[in-house]
Design an enzyme around this catalytic site. Structure first.
Site, PDB file in Angstrom:
ATOM      1  N   LYS A  19       0.841  -1.204   0.000  1.00 31.73           N
ATOM      2  CA  LYS A  19       0.000   0.000   0.000  1.00 31.73           C
ATOM      3  C   LYS A  19       0.878   1.256   0.000  1.00 31.73           C
ATOM      4  CE  LYS A  19      -2.808   2.707   3.230  1.00 31.73           C
ATOM      5  NZ  LYS A  19      -3.895   3.143   2.360  1.00 31.73           N
ATOM      6  N   ILE A 443     -21.677  12.043   0.661  1.00 33.53           N
ATOM      7  CA  ILE A 443     -22.020  10.779   1.306  1.00 33.53           C
ATOM      8  C   ILE A 443     -21.652  10.779   2.783  1.00 33.53           C
ATOM      9  CG2 ILE A 443     -21.685   8.275   1.229  1.00 33.53           C
ATOM     10  CD1 ILE A 443     -23.328   9.532  -1.069  1.00 33.53           C
ATOM     11  N   TRP A 573     -18.532  -6.224   7.613  1.00 30.43           N
ATOM     12  CA  TRP A 573     -17.172  -5.695   7.579  1.00 30.43           C
ATOM     13  C   TRP A 573     -16.434  -5.896   8.891  1.00 30.43           C
ATOM     14  CZ3 TRP A 573     -17.903  -0.554   4.360  1.00 30.43           C
ATOM     15  CH2 TRP A 573     -18.266  -0.921   3.055  1.00 30.43           C
ATOM     16  N   HIS A 706     -13.358   7.075  -6.370  1.00 34.75           N
ATOM     17  CA  HIS A 706     -12.218   6.159  -6.266  1.00 34.75           C
ATOM     18  C   HIS A 706     -11.118   6.508  -7.258  1.00 34.75           C
ATOM     19  CE1 HIS A 706     -15.572   3.889  -4.468  1.00 34.75           C
ATOM     20  NE2 HIS A 706     -14.645   3.422  -3.665  1.00 34.75           N
TER      21      HIS A 706
END
Length: 767
Positions: A19, A443, A573, A706
């Site tokens: 990452k 959101i 999750w 994204h």
């Protein structure tokens, strides 16, 4: 000894090295050579970890720079025209462009500037996202990417026995979408198979013996023509070199059991964790020459395996199969954290209950050894320890809470119902909120800046006081509100600066959860999540968000949304319990969220968003089990939201999903407003809402958060026009696809400026 093998290993690294390297590369701080060096080091470390754990046959090809399906698309030459390099040779820049999109002023990958990313969606019923292949009617396939062969050579050079991993041809085609006109993707099979032949020939030339070919769609309800295609495809593939293991997972074969067992290959892997009912019937259907790999260690959860229980099954299989029995995790360990040994803050009791990828590999190896040497001292000690751990966990007082169980038992049937139908609520909400046509909102989250992360880390480390941390978060909230006011948004959010993760933040404030420091798993690309662990019965001791939302609402006269995570998403999750049904855990979570909803309403918050981003993700793979799950999910949401007055507007948000087949359940949730991700599919997902005539209000996302690409207002207005053809204008909201946590402020503001402009343009144009 039954051969111990693994289907795949996490690629992010124990400290999320991949990452960090990816994001440094995207920022221009690490060149391609540096990025490739990180990848090579991680692969070497992961192969050695598995080998040291006792895995005899190591997976190769499970590493991906962004996503394994995207890697296959490059390998097969499935590169959409908008990303195709001028010289025809894809590069890492091509791969990242397909995944993240390209801005007009950033076309270094070699294609024309300005291109939207490929669609992102869930990998079966997991929280992993893959890049959807785009197929054209005239699609041609050609071997175009050398990564797999390079990694096989790396592993061989390190002295490892390897098993390359491929996504099977039927699964790959199933996962894709037809673009540029309707046609049957299955028509492409004959063109695709020669590439598999070329890959197998290349692997054989490298000295590869076994190849794992993943066909998880065999756990789905398949149309008959797709079933027929399996036999046709593998009759051709069997002519190619290398022995082949077909891997299925995430569910049972059921009506496809005979098909899978009789495919002309050398072995079959099945998932006995998700579908234990497959055993022992598979033993009667498997041809006498075939290897059977049993997935008996859960690749998707963190609980330690009950070794004695599993060993009893393996012994029965071993009596029938002998050396043809292989032992494995249920699926790739991509969905598991890397190494429990890194955890230095878990109490000893809880740590003894858990197993991450490295520990799961050890369990697999131990089970294989137990079949060959049942009286071995190491085996006997491990079985005794497993038995003690299972008994201690079952008896632990941290698991069962009588007051939580009593509250569930006492629930009235009306607890999950709103006071009035939506048509009656709608007028009261409009009178209270006074919003314009096409109201604009976001959101929930705004960028998690370096300053926010540093403040959180300092607070947790004890170098920043609670008062100073709270003031730092209030400063971030003030900034978020000021930006939204300046942009002209109609419904504001506080930005969630104080939240580390949309699930973990709430889980940390609920009784019944436990947390890891290094339990990261990949969600997509460089995005990693650290699921909390549900240990026992769940409840809310005190308010979780009230002070922050009160503060934010005090900064503006505009409506401020209260932001909560819904019970199904909290469950999906998290690493859930395995000792009680998931339905029980969902209802416990729903009551905890309900308490927060009622506190927010009492504080004067008029809009409360309960995100159910994972609703579609939890849908069982087999249609016969859908209704039970949907009934449970709908009940949980309504239980969380059902106690409010008509004037309080309930929103929910759902991530990338195919809504066509669950639209009735979404409507049954009875949220006043639903926001959904639709921009990557160019509003195609709204077809479900048109067919069903969804009765409530909808906010289809008008740009993809994204991707760093910032679309202009004309593009967003075009998407809104598409939406307005399907949804009545007075029921449309305008919002991004998802939260803005992962974006930077400059691109966030630029995109929201364009979004507000698009809404104003459409108000003038369509009103």
């Amino acid at each position: 000894m039954a051969l111990a093998h693994n289907l795949g290993f996490p690629r992010i690294g124990r400290d999320r090295e991949l990452k960090k390297a990816l994001e440094a590369h995207w920022r221009g701080e690490l060149d391609e050579a540096g990025l490739r060096a990180v990848g090579q080091r991680l692969r070497a470390e992961h192969w050695q970890l598995q080998k040291d754990a006792g895995i005899a046959l190591l997976p190769v090809g499970d590493f991906a720079w962004y996503d394994q399906v995207l890697t296959h698309s490059l390998a097969f030459g499935v590169i959409p025209q908008r990303f195709r390099p001028a010289n025809g040779k894809p590069t890492l820049d091509t791969l990242f462009a397909m995944a993240r999109g390209v801005s007009v002023n950033n076309s270094q990958h070699g294609c024309c500037g300005g291109a939207h990313a490929q669609e992102l969606t869930k990998w079966f019923d997991t929280n992993y996202h893959y890049l959807v292949p785009e197929f054209a009617a005239d699609q041609q396939f050609a071997l175009s990417w050398e990564q797999l062969f390079e990694e096989v050579a790396e592993a061989h050079a390190l002295g490892h026995a390897v098993k390359p991993v491929l996504i099977g041809p039927l699964t790959y085609l199933w996962l894709g979408k037809s673009k540029g006109g309707a046609f049957d993707r299955l028509e492409l099979l004959e063109r695709l198979l020669p590439v598999y032949g070329e890959i197998l020939q290349r692997l054989a030339a490298q000295g590869v013996d076994w190849v794992q070919i993943d066909e998880p769609i065999l756990a789905l309800d398949l149309p008959q023509d797709w079933k027929n295609a399996f036999e046709r495809a593998y009759n051709l593939i069997q002519r190619e070199p290398c022995r082949k293991l077909i891997a299925t997972y995430f569910g049972g074969l059921e009506d496809n059991l005979g098909l899978a067992a009789n495919l002309p290959v050398d072995g079959l892997h099945i998932d006995l964790v998700r579908a234990p009912q497959q055993f022992p019937s598979i033993l009667d259907r498997l041809p006498a020459y075939k290897v059977l790999s049993l997935g008996v260690v859960n690749g998707r959860n963190v609980w330690r395996t009950d070794l004695e229980k599993v060993l009893a099954i393996l012994q029965q299989a071993h009596e029938r199969l002998g050396e043809r029995l292989w032992v494995a995790p249920s699926c790739s360990l991509l969905h598991s954290p890397v190494d429990l040994a890194r955890e230095d803050q878990l109490d000893a009791e809880l740590k003894s209950w858990l197993a991450f990828a490295v520990q799961k590999c050890r369990e697999v190896a131990l089970l294989g050894k137990a079949l060959a040497a049942p009286e071995d001292a190491e085996v006997l000690a491990a079985l005794a320890q497993s038995r003690a751990v299972q008994a201690a966990r079952a008896a632990s007082p941290r698991i069962h809470k009588p007051d939580v169980q009593a509250r569930l038992t006492a629930l009235e049937p009306a607890a999950g119902l709103r006071q009035s139908p939506f048509a009656a609520r709608r007028g009261k909400q409009r009178a209270r909120l006074q919003l314009p046509l096409l109201p604009t909102t976001t959101i929930g989250s705004f960028p998690q800046t370096a300053a926010i992360r540093q403040a959180r880390q300092a607070f947790r480390a004890g170098t920043l006081s609670a008062d100073d941390y709270a003031e730092a978060m209030r400063s971030e909230i003030r900034h978020a509100v000021e930006v939204q006011e300046a942009l002209g948004l109609d419904v504001l959010v506080h930005g969630e600066a104080e939240r580390n993760d949309m699930v973990e933040y709430f889980a940390e404030q609920l009784d019944g959860y436990a947390f890891t420091r290094f339990g990261w798993v990949q969600s997509y690309g460089s995005r990693c999540v650290k699921p909390a662990v549900i240990v026992g019965d769940l409840s809310r001791p005190q308010a979780m968000t009230l002070d922050w939302i009160r503060y934010a609402q005090g900064l503006t006269a505009k409506p401020m949304k209260g932001m909560l995570t819904g019970p199904v998403t909290m469950l999906m999750w998290s690493f859930a319990r395995e000792d009680v049904p998931r339905e029980v855990q969902a209802r416990q979570l729903a009551l905890a969220i309900r308490d927060e909803v009622l506190d927010l309403e009492a504080a004067g918050i008029g809009i409360i968003q309960i995100d159910e981003a994972a609703l579609r993700e939890g849908l069982p793979l087999r249609r016969e089990a859908w209704q039970g799950y949907l009934d449970c999910a709908t009940e949980a949401f309504r239980l969380a939201a059902g106690g409010v007055r008509d004037e309080t507007q309930i929103h929910t948000h759902m991530c990338y999903s195919e809504f066509n087949e669950v639209i009735e359940a979404i409507a049954a949730m009875d949220a006043d407003v639903i926001t959904i991700e639709t921009s990557r599919s160019a509003m195609q997902l709204l077809e479900a809402f048109e067919r069903f005539a969804y009765p409530n209000e909808i906010g289809p996302g008008v740009y993809d958060i994204h991707s760093p690409r910032v679309p202009d207002s004309a593009e967003m207005a075009g998407l809104l026009r598409k939406a307005a053809r399907r949804i009545p204008l007075e029921r449309l909201w305008v919002n991004p696809d998802c939260g803005l946590k992962t974006r930077a402020w400059p691109e966030t503001e630029a995109a929201l400026v364009n979004m507000v402009a698009a809404a104003r343009q459409l108000r003038a144009e369509l009103a």
